[in-house]
Design a protein around this motif. Structure first.
Motif, PDB file in Angstrom:
ATOM      1  N   THR A  14       6.247  -5.755   3.479  1.00 61.12           N
ATOM      2  CA  THR A  14       6.697  -6.449   4.370  1.00 61.12           C
ATOM      3  C   THR A  14       8.151  -6.880   4.287  1.00 61.12           C
ATOM      4  OG1 THR A  14       4.604  -7.243   4.892  1.00 61.12           O
ATOM      5  CG2 THR A  14       6.079  -8.808   5.642  1.00 61.12           C
ATOM      6  N   ASP A  73       0.699  -1.354  -0.104  1.00 59.52           N
ATOM      7  CA  ASP A  73      -0.101  -0.170  -0.037  1.00 59.52           C
ATOM      8  C   ASP A  73       0.874   1.205   0.089  1.00 59.52           C
ATOM      9  OD1 ASP A  73      -2.911  -0.253  -0.267  1.00 59.52           O
ATOM     10  OD2 ASP A  73      -3.041  -1.066   1.633  1.00 59.52           O
ATOM     11  N   THR A 121      -0.492  -4.302  12.314  1.00 58.11           N
ATOM     12  CA  THR A 121       0.136  -5.494  11.950  1.00 58.11           C
ATOM     13  C   THR A 121      -0.416  -6.718  12.686  1.00 58.11           C
ATOM     14  OG1 THR A 121       1.848  -5.057  13.289  1.00 58.11           O
ATOM     15  CG2 THR A 121       2.013  -4.136  10.897  1.00 58.11           C
ATOM     16  N   ILE A 123       4.343   1.300   2.131  1.00 55.55           N
ATOM     17  CA  ILE A 123       4.029   0.225   3.032  1.00 55.55           C
ATOM     18  C   ILE A 123       4.359  -1.092   2.693  1.00 55.55           C
ATOM     19  CG2 ILE A 123       2.509  -0.728   5.051  1.00 55.55           C
ATOM     20  CD1 ILE A 123       1.010   2.072   4.624  1.00 55.55           C
ATOM     21  N   ALA A 139       7.244   0.898   6.938  1.00 54.57           N
ATOM     22  CA  ALA A 139       6.832   2.217   6.171  1.00 54.57           C
ATOM     23  C   ALA A 139       7.906   3.018   5.879  1.00 54.57           C
ATOM     24  CB  ALA A 139       5.919   2.963   7.040  1.00 54.57           C
ATOM     25  N   THR A 148       6.573  -5.582   9.178  1.00 53.59           N
ATOM     26  CA  THR A 148       5.878  -4.498   8.116  1.00 53.59           C
ATOM     27  C   THR A 148       6.909  -3.267   8.476  1.00 53.59           C
ATOM     28  OG1 THR A 148       3.901  -5.532   8.454  1.00 53.59           O
ATOM     29  CG2 THR A 148       4.075  -2.997   7.921  1.00 53.59           C
ATOM     30  N   SER A 202       9.858   0.390  11.410  1.00 53.33           N
ATOM     31  CA  SER A 202       9.560  -1.030  11.351  1.00 53.33           C
ATOM     32  C   SER A 202       8.789  -1.433  12.485  1.00 53.33           C
ATOM     33  CB  SER A 202      10.822  -1.651  11.284  1.00 53.33           C
ATOM     34  OG  SER A 202      11.724  -1.617  10.134  1.00 53.33           O
ATOM     35  N   VAL A 222      -4.232   0.185   7.482  1.00 54.74           N
ATOM     36  CA  VAL A 222      -3.799   1.470   7.638  1.00 54.74           C
ATOM     37  C   VAL A 222      -4.624   2.528   7.636  1.00 54.74           C
ATOM     38  CG1 VAL A 222      -2.597   1.845   5.386  1.00 54.74           C
ATOM     39  CG2 VAL A 222      -1.353   2.977   7.550  1.00 54.74           C
ATOM     40  N   LEU A 243      -1.011   2.357  11.694  1.00 60.98           N
ATOM     41  CA  LEU A 243      -0.487   1.132  11.067  1.00 60.98           C
ATOM     42  C   LEU A 243      -0.825   0.005  11.873  1.00 60.98           C
ATOM     43  CD1 LEU A 243       0.980  -0.027   8.699  1.00 60.98           C
ATOM     44  CD2 LEU A 243       3.215   0.110   9.901  1.00 60.98           C
ATOM     45  N   TYR A 246       1.478  -7.099   7.601  1.00 65.49           N
ATOM     46  CA  TYR A 246       0.735  -5.789   7.330  1.00 65.49           C
ATOM     47  C   TYR A 246      -0.815  -6.284   7.327  1.00 65.49           C
ATOM     48  CZ  TYR A 246      -1.678  -2.012   4.632  1.00 65.49           C
ATOM     49  OH  TYR A 246      -2.244  -0.895   4.284  1.00 65.49           O
ATOM     50  N   VAL A 279       4.354   7.543   1.104  1.00 68.45           N
ATOM     51  CA  VAL A 279       4.589   6.500   2.334  1.00 68.45           C
ATOM     52  C   VAL A 279       4.397   5.080   1.593  1.00 68.45           C
ATOM     53  CG1 VAL A 279       4.154   5.410   4.606  1.00 68.45           C
ATOM     54  CG2 VAL A 279       3.691   8.033   4.111  1.00 68.45           C
TER      55      VAL A 279
END
Length: 816
Positions: free
Chosen positions: A325, A312, A385, A323, A349, A347, A365, A373, A383, A370, A321
């Protein structure tokens, strides 16, 4: 022969086993005495009761027990919901269920040892269940009987209550709520104060719904994403649809009106994927420049191929940003890498500058895969996770907190969460060898170019759906020990602070974020409830009457339960901000489950499906007495619904025939101008072509069936875009033809009008690696259709192509 004679005959015919001889009874009582009491009756008491039963029990009961069958009826009262229930026909009935709240996730842990102890308890329960399963497998002849479960049913564990259901009313309760259930062996540390509402009180914020009543629905969708301040040179452009106004959602494509930012993972010549951020400069329907960023090379250049994936993206406050893994546990900072085992990835960003050539700013981190968000109206990125630890067996040799507590942080400043930030469930962690967490990180984005960690909390032992309003994040989690019960937790996120505020409980399971809504001081949720018939299977070792009765009263593993679905329906609940149920309606879609839901002001629209697609209109204007206004049936079902404009509701999903067999793809424009008389204004389908009953000649599919962001829905431009994939079969299985297209429609005079399409056709075995068209957006008077390999621009009215941009195959990473 009367019952007493039958009993005497049984007593004479059965030899007394050695373990029940007088000299052995005391020994057995002494051995059993230290064991935990079950349901308030000690094991010794059960044995005494068994002996008394031998002398006074009626012959019929003795005969039944001798055959290994005991029917036990529950006389305990089921927990009831404390609110009136309205049925679809408008009849208000007394509540038929009551659910006890568990104050889950309201406070943090006292210390890491408390988390470890709860984890150990869950692993112990898992081990007991495995042993029970082994015992089941040893028995060849199970004697089956049906029974309604007692509140103190002993299932697999003597110290915990398990699945409990009432097959008559369909209400379900948790054994943890029973008066004789053991209290947890820990104290919840009051590190997070409950009830102190930070910043803005949600009750005073009625404007969190993105839409209003159908008769006052705005024709345009607000452009809420503050990527770049609009000016005279920035043309009007589309944005990701946000479920709640000013609560921003991520996607794989974003635009600021001058650039198109798109994330993908194209393959190189060695078929290794490269997580890539593409940037295309656009003006008046032409591509004036482009740039690609290899995310892996920026954030983890030495990580193994395939270890980095991206999902994402946002454009916010002049920052990109991205995002994704990181699954390469060897390429993590020291705090991550010191673990003895890594159960799942981390995950990240990655923050970049906007513009023609984005540059990396920093990387955040957070442990876990993920989940979702949001960016709140006050500029905090939330965020979420899902993290799972290594197995408990691996911890026994090294129980350092780093091995079972999530890590997070910006750049190299990463560490495990402190105990007070680990929110705990009241009912324990369930039955598992692994401990799961949902981690919520709050990142401050208000200073451009300088993102910072504001707050972090984790919900230990949690998994479920997440919904976010302007000021609150709601979690919907199924109870581990009780089927069909969902715990709801409201967590305030106002000002970026993550503060648990209230908890509640409903019957049923929640499908996704669109099944939840906060509006005008109330939380509304749609759920599917399934009623099960419970059957108990008694272990039978052919030990005879005395052995059978003593086993029944002393064994914690006397049998097991199986469950068969006998009834299913859907319902809508209305809860206050303390998550008390104030009203509900049930009986929607008998024997069907929810496929999609949409809340619009004081209305809820719910789609269920088994063979047809009933669309229900539920009036929530009186929160204490929801009313079903209408039910409209149509073949197929909508997996996503979104308001189109005044009195219209757009639905997209799959078409089906009269028997419920899926036959293709379908979009529907529902007329909800009169919620008491729902109609289909128009239906457009892409139906499969079958050569015969079993063989498909042409098959239609769409990624938008499960990914609603693949749709372009722009009422302000009277534009609908749909990705369609077509697979044409031939006699030669290896000579199939694929077509990927993005089709555009308008809605005029009550009908869908096909405006045009952008398409590519290639052989099924073609190695060119062309990817499907999966997104479209508009900027000014042009639409842009996007795939991993190619961008196409076209006139928004005529759909005539104005320009194309093809991206080069990425260069190989080289040898590893």
């Amino acid at each position: 022969m009367n019952n007493d004679d039958k009993l005497r005959e049984q007593l004479k015919s059965e030899p007394v086993p050695d373990r029940l001889r007088p000299e052995n009874i005391k020994k057995m009582l002494d051995e059993q005495a230290p064991k935990k009491k079950r349901s308030g009756i000690s094991v010794a008491g059960r044995i005494t009761a068994a002996a008394a039963a031998c002398a006074v029990i009626g012959g019929t009961a003795a005969y039944t027990m001798n055959n290994g069958k005991i029917n036990r009826k529950s006389d305990s009262a089921l927990i009831k919901e404390g609110s009136a229930v309205t049925t679809p026909d408008g009849t208000t009935t007394a509540p038929d269920q009551e659910l006890k709240k568990l104050e889950s996730y309201m406070s943090g842990a006292k210390d890491y040892e408390q988390v470890y102890t709860m984890f150990k308890d869950a692993a112990d329960r898992a081990e007991k269940e495995r042993k029970l399963q082994e015992k089941r497998n040893r028995y060849k002849n199970d004697v089956v009987y049906e029974a309604e479960v007692e509140e103190d049913a002993d299932f697999a564990f003597s110290d915990k209550k398990f699945f409990s259901a009432d097959t008559g009313s369909g209400a379900i309760e948790s054994g943890l709520d029973s008066p004789d259930a053991s209290a947890p062996d820990f104290e919840i540390a009051p590190d997070v104060e409950l009830g102190t509402e930070p910043a803005t009180e949600p009750n005073a914020e009625p404007d969190t719904e993105p839409v209003t009543e159908p008769d006052t629905e705005p024709a345009t969708e607000p452009d809420t994403e503050p990527a770049t301040e609009p000016d005279e040179e920035t043309p009007e452009h589309s944005d990701t649809y946000h479920q709640e106004q000013n609560v921003l959602e991520a996607d794989i494509v974003k635009t600021d009106g001058r650039h198109i930012y798109y994330i993908c993972s194209p393959n190189d010549e060695e078929y290794i994927n490269h997580p890539t951020l593409r940037v295309a400069d656009v003006k008046n329907g032409e591509f004036t420049g482009n740039y690609s960023v290899d995310i892996k090379n920026d954030i983890a250049p030495d990580a193994q191929p395939y270890s980095i994936s991206i999902t994402d993206m946002y454009i916010y406050n002049d920052m990109i940003v991205v995002i994704g893994t990181n699954n390469d546990s060897a390429y993590l900072n020291s705090n991550f890498a010191t673990r003895t085992a890594q159960r799942c990835g981390t995950t990240f960003a990655a923050f970049y500058t906007t513009g023609d050539e984005p540059q990396l700013i920093d990387v955040y981190s957070q442990d876990g895969y993920y989940n979702d968000v949001r960016i709140s109206p006050d500029g905090y990125m939330l965020l979420i996770t899902n993290y799972s630890t290594c197995s408990f067996n691996e911890l026994e040799e090294n129980n350092e907190p780093v091995n079972y507590i999530p890590c997070c942080g910006m750049g190299d400043d990463c560490d495990i969460l402190p105990p007070e930030d680990i929110l705990l469930p009241e009912g324990g962690f369930g039955t598992s060898d692994w401990l799961s967490y949902s981690v919520v990180g709050s990142i401050d984005l208000n200073e451009s170019g300088a993102p910072s960690v504001h707050d972090t909390k984790t919900l230990a032992g949690y998994s479920g759906s997440i919904y976010c309003s302007a000021d609150n994040l709601y979690t919907a989690s199924d109870r581990w020990d009780t089927s069909n019960v969902t715990d709801i937790t409201r967590i305030s996120v106002s000002g970026g602070d993550i503060v648990p505020m209230a908890s509640g409980v409903i019957n049923g399971t929640v499908k996704d974020q669109f099944s939840m809504s906060e509006y005008d001081g109330y939380f509304r949720v749609a759920a599917t409830y399934t009623e099960f018939k419970e059957t108990f299977h008694r272990f039978d070792t052919d030990d005879g009457f005395f052995e059978g009765i003593i086993d029944y009263f002393t064994s914690s593993d006397e049998g097991y339960y199986s469950y068969e679905r006998v009834n299913q329906d859907s319902r809508v609940y209305v809860m206050d901000m303390d998550l008390n149920i104030v009203g509900s309606v049930d009986g929607l879609g008998k024997d069907e489950e929810i496929k999609s839901a949409s809340f619009s002001g004081n209305m809820a629209y719910v789609v269920t499906f088994r063979q047809t697609d009933p669309l229900y209109a539920v009036d929530l204007s009186d929160p204490t007495a929801p009313v079903v206004l209408d039910e409209f049936k149509i073949n197929g079902f909508s997996t996503y619904m979104q308001s189109w404009g005044e009195g219209l509701l757009f639905g997209f999903g799959q078409d089906a025939n009269d028997t419920g067999r899926i036959t293709g793809v379908r979009m529907t424009m529902f007329d909800n101008s009169d919620p008491n008389d729902l109609k289909a204004a128009d239906v457009y389908t892409w139906n499969n072509i079958y050569y015969d009953e079993y063989y498909t000649g042409t098959e239609f599919s769409s990624t938008a069936v499960w990914d609603r962001k693949a749709l372009l829905i722009a009422p302000e431009k009277n534009l609908i875009g749909v990705p369609i994939n077509i697979l044409n079969y031939s006699d030669d299985w290896y000579d199939r033809e694929n077509t990927t297209k993005y089709e555009f429609f308008s809605f005029e005079d009550g009908s869908f009008v096909h405006k045009g399409e952008i398409s590519e056709t290639f052989s099924d075995v073609d190695t060119t690696g062309f990817s499907d068209y999966n997104r479209a957006l508009y900027i000014g008077g042009y639409v842009y259709t996007l795939s991993d390999n190619k961008f196409v621009s076209a006139d928004i009215e005529t759909l005539e192509i104005t320009d194309e941009l093809t991206f080069d195959t990425p260069q190989s990473y080289g040898a590893y």
